[in-house]
Design a protein around this motif. Structure first.
Motif, PDB file in Angstrom:
ATOM      1  N   ARG A 144       0.822  -1.212   0.000  1.00 21.36           N
ATOM      2  CA  ARG A 144       0.000   0.000   0.000  1.00 21.36           C
ATOM      3  C   ARG A 144       0.857   1.263   0.000  1.00 21.36           C
ATOM      4  O   ARG A 144       0.343   2.364  -0.125  1.00 21.36           O
ATOM      5  N   ARG A 204       3.895   3.870  -1.350  1.00 24.04           N
ATOM      6  CA  ARG A 204       4.608   4.306  -2.560  1.00 24.04           C
ATOM      7  C   ARG A 204       6.100   4.214  -2.254  1.00 24.04           C
ATOM      8  O   ARG A 204       6.761   5.198  -1.901  1.00 24.04           O
ATOM      9  N   ALA A 227       1.476  -2.341  -4.791  1.00 23.71           N
ATOM     10  CA  ALA A 227       2.460  -1.623  -5.604  1.00 23.71           C
ATOM     11  C   ALA A 227       3.668  -2.465  -5.978  1.00 23.71           C
ATOM     12  O   ALA A 227       4.364  -2.162  -6.953  1.00 23.71           O
ATOM     13  N   SER A 234      -3.037  -2.863  -8.777  1.00 28.61           N
ATOM     14  CA  SER A 234      -3.498  -1.604  -8.178  1.00 28.61           C
ATOM     15  C   SER A 234      -3.086  -0.419  -9.047  1.00 28.61           C
ATOM     16  O   SER A 234      -2.054  -0.456  -9.725  1.00 28.61           O
ATOM     17  N   LEU A 292      -1.782   2.237  -8.070  1.00 27.83           N
ATOM     18  CA  LEU A 292      -0.463   2.673  -7.601  1.00 27.83           C
ATOM     19  C   LEU A 292       0.638   1.890  -8.301  1.00 27.83           C
ATOM     20  O   LEU A 292       1.657   2.463  -8.731  1.00 27.83           O
ATOM     21  N   SER A 318       1.187   3.144 -11.820  1.00 21.46           N
ATOM     22  CA  SER A 318       1.906   4.425 -11.893  1.00 21.46           C
ATOM     23  C   SER A 318       3.396   4.287 -11.618  1.00 21.46           C
ATOM     24  O   SER A 318       4.181   5.168 -11.987  1.00 21.46           O
ATOM     25  N   LEU A 319       3.811   3.199 -10.967  1.00 20.75           N
ATOM     26  CA  LEU A 319       5.221   3.026 -10.596  1.00 20.75           C
ATOM     27  C   LEU A 319       6.042   2.284 -11.642  1.00 20.75           C
ATOM     28  O   LEU A 319       7.263   2.196 -11.524  1.00 20.75           O
ATOM     29  N   GLN A 324      -7.333   2.296 -13.138  1.00 23.73           N
ATOM     30  CA  GLN A 324      -5.987   1.948 -13.595  1.00 23.73           C
ATOM     31  C   GLN A 324      -5.539   2.899 -14.698  1.00 23.73           C
ATOM     32  O   GLN A 324      -4.397   3.364 -14.719  1.00 23.73           O
ATOM     33  N   ALA A 343      -4.445   6.298 -13.663  1.00 23.82           N
ATOM     34  CA  ALA A 343      -3.175   6.295 -12.932  1.00 23.82           C
ATOM     35  C   ALA A 343      -1.968   6.314 -13.861  1.00 23.82           C
ATOM     36  O   ALA A 343      -0.840   6.536 -13.407  1.00 23.82           O
ATOM     37  N   THR A 379       0.837   7.588 -15.958  1.00 21.48           N
ATOM     38  CA  THR A 379       1.517   8.886 -15.862  1.00 21.48           C
ATOM     39  C   THR A 379       1.718   9.498 -17.245  1.00 21.48           C
ATOM     40  O   THR A 379       1.625   8.815 -18.272  1.00 21.48           O
TER      41      THR A 379
END
Length: 503
Positions: free
Chosen positions: A352, A354, A391, A413, A415, A418-419, A441, A444, A446
């Protein structure tokens, strides 16, 4: 349409959880049916829309009945207002038919306006008679805003905490004289711990916080340390004050360490190494901070190991959970020695966060999770595993990620999405996989990831973000329109909106 409107009015929770694009489309459809584009925006129409009343387009909102605006101001303060609507409300407040120029406002006017005062531009706020803006009134304004933010509607409005903070800070500092040139700080402008709780520590000047009596500073250390808006310079000043009160970092007790919050990020590497991080409370407090440099993270992890006299392989799930962001201070070769089973128990929490871990570190985590004693090979993972690891899914190897099927993609997720590095994202997800994304999704993704996509991938993403647009594209020989996926009952509003758009 009327049934849908009544459902949202009676239970606005799900509407407020919808993405802003869906909210706008839904309200637009309702407004069309109610024929509200011309004439006065009446009290009856406003109340008939419930929580959606402030989501109408600006042109309609501008036509709001001013007599209702004045008489119902307390009622209106309970709604959500985006940036544009706040500016419109600010202008309405100053119209001759409402409250007039702020220079003429009285104490009674301010009582009516209440938290809407924070909607006014700074240059307008300065024109409010200074005698009306006592510390007591400012504290009441802060309390009113906080109560709304914690309420049933305010807590779901999706407003960024920073959006109004700058205005709130200005109100306090301007009317208490902190912004007056040449005015020196005196005892009357030093906040009590109680004032900091009512307002917010960073709203006060850094000099006023530095001059707080030691006892008051001690009582409020945790509150000050948790404030997310202090700059690095301000945190450095606060660390100096903390050292004056508690002594050298090497003498900090676990209780003090657990209260430092973001102040701890200003500790030098040598000072971090001198801390005693042996109990779960202080480790957890340090692990909750996401502002560490990679060098600080490595130092903190070494300090934890030295203080607890454990090896990485001896860490249990509770200890790994307590580490939080500090796991990124474990070098990849050392991370491989962690107990895979204990790590898998902690992943629900870690996933959960970042995390600032490198791609190599994330891949090592995936290796621990794909151990035969944990979740097994990635190819066997269902959506429930992806939901659990959160994540950390961003660390999947390219080959594994490019082979994901719908049931697995559904569990990733936002998150984690996005990573994923932009270059990797464009390589591992083809247009068909992107078309399987949920709206959450897709939103998110980027800007960097999107700029790396091919035209076909970009179109697939646009179809998910704007399902009502007609963009037929052939993926594997199929012409795709808007897909309706089976979903549980608590997604009912999304289904209704989709059916509405398909009419």
């Amino acid at each position: 349409m009327d049934s849908l409107r009544n459902m949202i009015v009676q239970d606005p929770h799900y509407f407020l959880l919808l993405p802003s694009t869906k909210q706008a489309v839904l309200v637009e459809k309702l407004v069309q049916r109610l024929d509200m584009y011309t004439g006065l925006y009446t009290e009856e129409e406003f109340r008939s829309l419930g929580v959606m009343a402030t989501f109408v387009v600006d042109e309609i909102f501008l036509q709001l009945d001013r007599s209702f605006f004045v008489d119902g101001l307390e009622f209106l303060r309970g709604f959500c207002y985006n940036t544009n609507k706040r500016a419109l409300v600010a202008a309405m407040l100053q119209e001759p038919k409402t409250f007039g120029p702020v220079q003429d406002w009285t104490s009674e006017t301010l009582n009516q306006v209440d938290r809407f005062l924070f909607f006014l531009p700074k240059e307008t706020i300065q024109l409010i008679p200074a005698g009306l803006m006592s510390l007591e009134r400012i504290e009441r304004l802060y309390l009113s805003q906080k109560q709304w933010e914690r309420g049933e509607i305010g807590s779901l409005c999706g407003q960024k905490p920073s959006e109004l903070f700058d205005k709130q800070q200005f109100v306090l500092q301007y009317f208490l004289g902190f912004l007056s040139v040449g005015r020196s700080t005196f005892t009357g402008l030093i906040p009590t711990c109680e004032s900091l709780h009512v307002t917010q520590p960073v709203a006060w000047s850094i000099d006023s916080l530095r001059n707080m009596p030691p006892a008051a500073f001690q009582r409020c250390l945790e509150l000050i340390g948790q404030d997310p808006f202090f700059s690095a310079f301000q945190l450095s000043v606060l660390l100096t004050k903390t050292k004056e009160v508690y002594g050298l970092p090497s003498s900090f007790t676990p209780s003090v360490i657990s209260q430092l919050g973001r102040i701890a990020t200003q500790l030098s590497v040598e000072e971090l190494a001198s801390l005693r991080l042996s109990d779960i409370q202080s480790i957890s407090a340090m692990g909750a901070i996401n502002m560490w440099t990679s060098r600080q993270l490595k130092t903190i992890f070494s300090t934890v190991m030295n203080s607890t006299r454990k090896t990485p392989s001896q860490l249990d799930s509770s200890s790994i959970v307590a580490l939080g962001h500090i796991v990124c201070g474990i070098e990849a070769p050392v991370m491989r020695t962690l107990n895979a089973v204990e790590f898998s128990k902690a992943v629900l929490w870690l996933g959960r966060l970042r995390l600032s871990c490198s791609e190599e570190q994330l891949q090592v985590m995936i290796g621990l999770l794909s151990n035969r004693l944990t979740f097994g090979p990635v190819s066997s993972w269902g959506s429930e595993v992806f939901i659990e690891i959160g994540a950390i899914a961003a660390g999947l190897p390219d080959m594994s990620m490019s082979a994901l099927v719908r049931v697995q993609i559904e569990g990733i997720s936002p998150l984690a999405i996005s990573l994923i590095p932009a270059g990797k994202f464009a390589v591992v997800f083809n247009q068909e996989q992107i078309s399987m994304f949920t709206y959450e999704q897709a939103i998110a993704v980027t800007d960097a990831q999107r700029s790396a996509l091919s035209p076909l991938q970009e179109t697939a993403l646009s179809m998910v973000l704007n399902p009502w647009e007609n963009k037929p594209v052939d993926f594997r020989g199929r012409s795709l329109g808007v897909a309706v996926h089976p979903c549980p009952i608590f997604y009912l509003p999304n289904v209704l909106i989709l059916l509405l758009l398909l009419r």
